[in-house]
Write a protein that holds these residues in place. Structure first.
Motif, PDB file in Angstrom:
ATOM      1  N   ILE A 210       1.095  -1.114  -0.098  1.00 13.27           N
ATOM      2  CA  ILE A 210       0.341  -0.194  -0.221  1.00 13.27           C
ATOM      3  C   ILE A 210       0.771   1.300  -0.046  1.00 13.27           C
ATOM      4  CG2 ILE A 210      -1.699   1.212   1.277  1.00 13.27           C
ATOM      5  CD1 ILE A 210      -2.907  -0.935   2.567  1.00 13.27           C
ATOM      6  N   ARG A 211       0.081   2.083  -1.140  1.00 12.66           N
ATOM      7  CA  ARG A 211       1.301   3.375  -0.978  1.00 12.66           C
ATOM      8  C   ARG A 211       0.257   4.405  -0.939  1.00 12.66           C
ATOM      9  NH1 ARG A 211       3.763   0.849  -5.904  1.00 12.66           N
ATOM     10  NH2 ARG A 211       5.308   0.067  -5.045  1.00 12.66           N
ATOM     11  N   TYR A 212       0.895   5.511  -0.363  1.00 11.90           N
ATOM     12  CA  TYR A 212       0.714   6.804  -0.043  1.00 11.90           C
ATOM     13  C   TYR A 212       0.772   8.040  -0.854  1.00 11.90           C
ATOM     14  CZ  TYR A 212      -2.970   5.004   3.107  1.00 11.90           C
ATOM     15  OH  TYR A 212      -4.174   4.677   3.883  1.00 11.90           O
ATOM     16  N   ASP A 213       0.720   8.670  -1.862  1.00  4.74           N
ATOM     17  CA  ASP A 213       1.539   9.736  -2.791  1.00  4.74           C
ATOM     18  C   ASP A 213       2.965   8.914  -3.089  1.00  4.74           C
ATOM     19  OD1 ASP A 213      -0.569  11.063  -2.699  1.00  4.74           O
ATOM     20  OD2 ASP A 213      -0.662  11.957  -1.005  1.00  4.74           O
ATOM     21  N   GLY A 214       2.751   7.876  -3.252  1.00  7.53           N
ATOM     22  CA  GLY A 214       4.700   7.465  -3.868  1.00  7.53           C
ATOM     23  C   GLY A 214       5.132   6.190  -2.527  1.00  7.53           C
ATOM     24  N   VAL A 215       4.502   6.911  -1.450  1.00  9.14           N
ATOM     25  CA  VAL A 215       5.596   6.720   0.098  1.00  9.14           C
ATOM     26  C   VAL A 215       4.637   5.679   0.419  1.00  9.14           C
ATOM     27  CG1 VAL A 215       6.310   6.963   2.283  1.00  9.14           C
ATOM     28  CG2 VAL A 215       6.103   8.453   0.250  1.00  9.14           C
ATOM     29  N   GLU A 216       5.879   4.388   0.238  1.00  7.65           N
ATOM     30  CA  GLU A 216       5.049   2.588   0.361  1.00  7.65           C
ATOM     31  C   GLU A 216       4.406   2.885   2.473  1.00  7.65           C
ATOM     32  OE1 GLU A 216       6.501  -0.921  -1.417  1.00  7.65           O
ATOM     33  OE2 GLU A 216       7.614  -0.411   0.097  1.00  7.65           O
TER      34      GLU A 216
ATOM     35  N   LEU B 184     -10.009   0.007   0.251  1.00  7.70           N
ATOM     36  CA  LEU B 184      -8.125   0.639  -0.079  1.00  7.70           C
ATOM     37  C   LEU B 184      -7.434  -0.395  -1.143  1.00  7.70           C
ATOM     38  CD1 LEU B 184      -6.909   3.189   1.004  1.00  7.70           C
ATOM     39  CD2 LEU B 184      -4.791   1.873   2.333  1.00  7.70           C
ATOM     40  N   LYS B 185      -7.633   0.836  -1.902  1.00  2.00           N
ATOM     41  CA  LYS B 185      -6.639  -0.574  -3.172  1.00  2.00           C
ATOM     42  C   LYS B 185      -5.361  -0.979  -3.630  1.00  2.00           C
ATOM     43  CE  LYS B 185      -7.442  -0.430  -8.343  1.00  2.00           C
ATOM     44  NZ  LYS B 185      -6.849  -2.175  -8.394  1.00  2.00           N
ATOM     45  N   PRO B 186      -5.015  -1.581  -3.034  1.00  5.66           N
ATOM     46  CA  PRO B 186      -3.892  -2.121  -3.007  1.00  5.66           C
ATOM     47  C   PRO B 186      -2.940  -1.353  -4.331  1.00  5.66           C
ATOM     48  CG  PRO B 186      -4.559  -4.216  -2.268  1.00  5.66           C
ATOM     49  CD  PRO B 186      -5.455  -2.966  -2.719  1.00  5.66           C
ATOM     50  N   ALA B 187      -1.470  -0.727  -3.759  1.00  9.36           N
ATOM     51  CA  ALA B 187      -0.857  -0.316  -5.026  1.00  9.36           C
ATOM     52  C   ALA B 187      -0.550  -1.585  -5.901  1.00  9.36           C
ATOM     53  CB  ALA B 187       0.471   0.565  -4.341  1.00  9.36           C
TER      54      ALA B 187
ATOM     55  N   PRO C 223      11.430   2.397   3.890  1.00  3.03           N
ATOM     56  CA  PRO C 223      11.968   3.313   4.455  1.00  3.03           C
ATOM     57  C   PRO C 223      10.799   3.219   5.561  1.00  3.03           C
ATOM     58  CG  PRO C 223       9.587   3.713   2.660  1.00  3.03           C
ATOM     59  CD  PRO C 223      10.834   2.387   2.479  1.00  3.03           C
ATOM     60  N   HIS C 224      10.094   2.277   6.031  1.00  5.90           N
ATOM     61  CA  HIS C 224       9.063   1.854   7.452  1.00  5.90           C
ATOM     62  C   HIS C 224       9.696   2.480   7.818  1.00  5.90           C
ATOM     63  CE1 HIS C 224      10.874  -1.882   6.927  1.00  5.90           C
ATOM     64  NE2 HIS C 224      10.541  -1.640   8.086  1.00  5.90           N
TER      65      HIS C 224
END
Lengths: 288, 268
Positions: free
Chosen positions: A31-37, A73-76, A267-268
């Motif tokens: 799952i990503r928000y605005d490209g951030v995983e 929510l749709k997974p990336a 990046p988590h």
């Protein structure tokens, strides 16, 4: 107090259920928000009747995962497969309850599709919020609000109940009572439960599995049932009725090495690096 | 002589019809904080009028198309690079300015411009009445059809999705209803005041309503009453009709809140 909540054997998934096809199956979900995983390569499945608790620190992606499993929510990448026709009851963390939107508890319950007022009242009574039907949702206390949300979810006659941090804002006896209620409802309805919690160490005792999330699945296990041990009695106080249990994290990778460039976990954040092998004494000392 | 032969009767019927649809739709505009969105959609109507006149198609069709396009464009680009209110401010005023410029280049259109900006309810023709009835009925029918889904998605998009509804689709239905309402209400209060017809009756209804349905009904009735009151004021004092309708709604808002305050004071 329910025997099922206190007895680990009764709470475990019967073998027949484990063989049943999963209600929801996530495969390699990112799952990503605005490209951030926020979540990477998560694979898990929920089987009929089991209680799964999802724990993780803030920003670990646990709410995102619950939303993806619930279809919000749709997974990336990866896929979430829900059994066709699955009846899902969802208890969100909160509602976008604008002050301009008048909404009585009863009207909110009717939105679940239940036309019979008596049935709606019975659902409120079952979740421990009797007689609140005429009240405005915005006037309810935190505990009452959660029970109204739960009643709404019950009226969907769910096969899977997804609860997103339902005990936020409740004190420990309040959380225990809520967990006990959910365990009883599971036994009555035979539904599976996915419980999201931010408490890394104290979980619902009736959980069949605990999954620890921090951008990915860190570890998975069963809670330690502690109802009988006197030191836990002292720790949790009386009246929690064995609804709480400890979860001992067993991570197979070292999070305190996350400055290591070879770690490669993306990046988590790893901000739950504290005392993973703490014992009951350690926590007791921390709290007392 | 039929009812529609009297210009005041035509004005009352057209205005009440538009207000009855604007009330419930306005509730969603208020609940979802879409007032700026309503402005952008309504202002696009002027561009729609210009396009209709240039292409010689019915004004209703041109306005419906442009308002719908604007609603879809703003909905799709929301949250991309600007904050929603900035984006809506840009979209609303660009559409309005483009419409005004386009109107200026069309021969004869300049004469009608004031009517489209502020409404010309006393001049609605029989054909206008039917068009307005159709637009209002379409907006209401869309709302009635999707009511539970719209309400659930307004409370929580996640809850709606988990219960098998598509919040994005509900949103689209709401925009379509808004486009129909804009096309219907353009003649009644004009592009600049359509948002007022949406928001003010709904806000007035909030003060006296315990459930969403009661609020929608109250907003419809308050809107209809405001239309009749505004027309009466316009008749009596020769005030412009559209703005008088809006002022009547504002008076209703003040009265409803006063009543609510008094009731609380008496009870407490």
């Amino acid at each position: 107090m329910s025997a099922a909540a206190a007895d680990p054997a009764a709470a475990a998934v019967p073998a027949a259920r484990a063989e049943a096809p999963p209600l929801v199956e996530a495969t390699g979900v990112s799952i990503r928000y605005d490209g951030v995983e926020v979540l990477r390569d998560v694979t898990l499945s929920l089987r009929p009747g089991e209680i799964v608790t999802l724990v993780g620190p803030n920003g670990s992606g646990k709410t995102s995962l619950a939303r993806a499993l619930a279809g919000a929510l749709k997974p990336a990448s990866g896929r979430v497969r829900r059994r066709p026709g699955l009846r899902l009851g969802y208890v969100p963390q909160s509602l976008a309850l604008d002050r301009t939107l008048p909404m009585t508890v009863d009207r909110f319950l009717a939105l679940a599709g239940e036309r019979d007022r008596a049935v709606r009242e019975a659902a409120l009574e079952r979740t421990g919020a009797p007689g609140l039907g005429a009240r405005q949702l915005s006037e309810l206390s935190g505990g009452q609000f959660q029970r109204a949300l739960l009643a709404h979810a019950l009226l969907r006659r769910p096969e899977l109940l997804v609860l997103d941090e339902p005990t936020t804002g409740l004190d420990q006896p309040g959380a225990s009572a809520f967990y006990r209620l959910v365990a009883e409802l599971r036994d009555e309805l035979g539904c599976a439960v996915l419980m999201v919690s931010h408490d890394l160490h104290v979980v619902m005792a009736a959980s069949d599995r605990v999954i620890c999330l921090n951008g990915h699945v860190c570890c998975e296990g069963t809670p330690t049932v502690v109802a009988a041990a006197p030191e836990y009695r002292a720790l949790f106080g009386f009246g929690t009725g064995g609804a709480l249990a400890l979860y001992r994290h067993d991570h197979d990778h070292a999070h305190d090495h996350d400055h290591d460039p070879d770690h490669g976990h993306g990046p988590h954040r790893h901000d739950h690096d504290h005392d993973h092998d703490h014992g009951p004494q350690g926590r007791g000392a921390g709290q007392g | 002589m039929g009812l529609l032969d009297d210009f005041l009767a035509r004005a009352a019927i057209a205005g009440v019809a538009a207000a009855l649809a604007a009330g419930p739709l306005g509730c969603f505009v208020v609940w979802r904080r879409m007032a700026y969105f309503g402005d952008a959609t309504a202002h696009a109507a002027i561009l729609g009028v210009a396009a209709s006149l240039a292409l010689e198609i019915p004004v209703f069709a041109g306005v419906l198309a442009l308002a719908g396009l604007m609603a879809a464009a703003v909905a799709l680009s929301a949250g991309r690079s600007y904050a929603a209110d900035t984006l809506l401010g840009v979209a609303a005023h660009t559409a309005l300015a483009a419409g005004l410029v386009a109107m200026a280049f069309l021969p004869g259109a300049r004469l009608d411009l004031m009517g489209y900006l502020f409404g010309d309810i006393l001049a609605v023709s029989k054909g206008d009445v039917w068009t307005i009835l159709f637009g209002a009925a379409a907006a209401l029918a869309l709302l009635a059809w999707r009511w539970t889904g719209l309400l659930t998605a307004t409370l929580s998009p996640d809850l709606a999705a988990a219960e098998g509804r598509d919040p994005a689709r509900e949103r689209l239905i709401l925009m379509l209803a808004l486009a129909f309402l804009v096309a219907a209400a353009l003649k009644v209060v004009g592009a600049l005041l359509i948002t007022a017809l949406l928001v003010i009756p709904a806000a007035a209804a909030r003060a006296v309503s315990p459930t969403p349905e009661r609020m929608a009904l109250a907003a419809a009735l308050i809107g209809a009453g405001s239309v009749l009151g505004g027309l009466g004021a316009s008749w009596t004092w020769d005030a412009p009709a559209g703005p008088s309708v809006v002022l009547a709604a504002s008076a209703a808002l003040a009265l409803a809140n006063l009543a609510a305050v008094l009731r609380r004071a008496l009870r407490g």
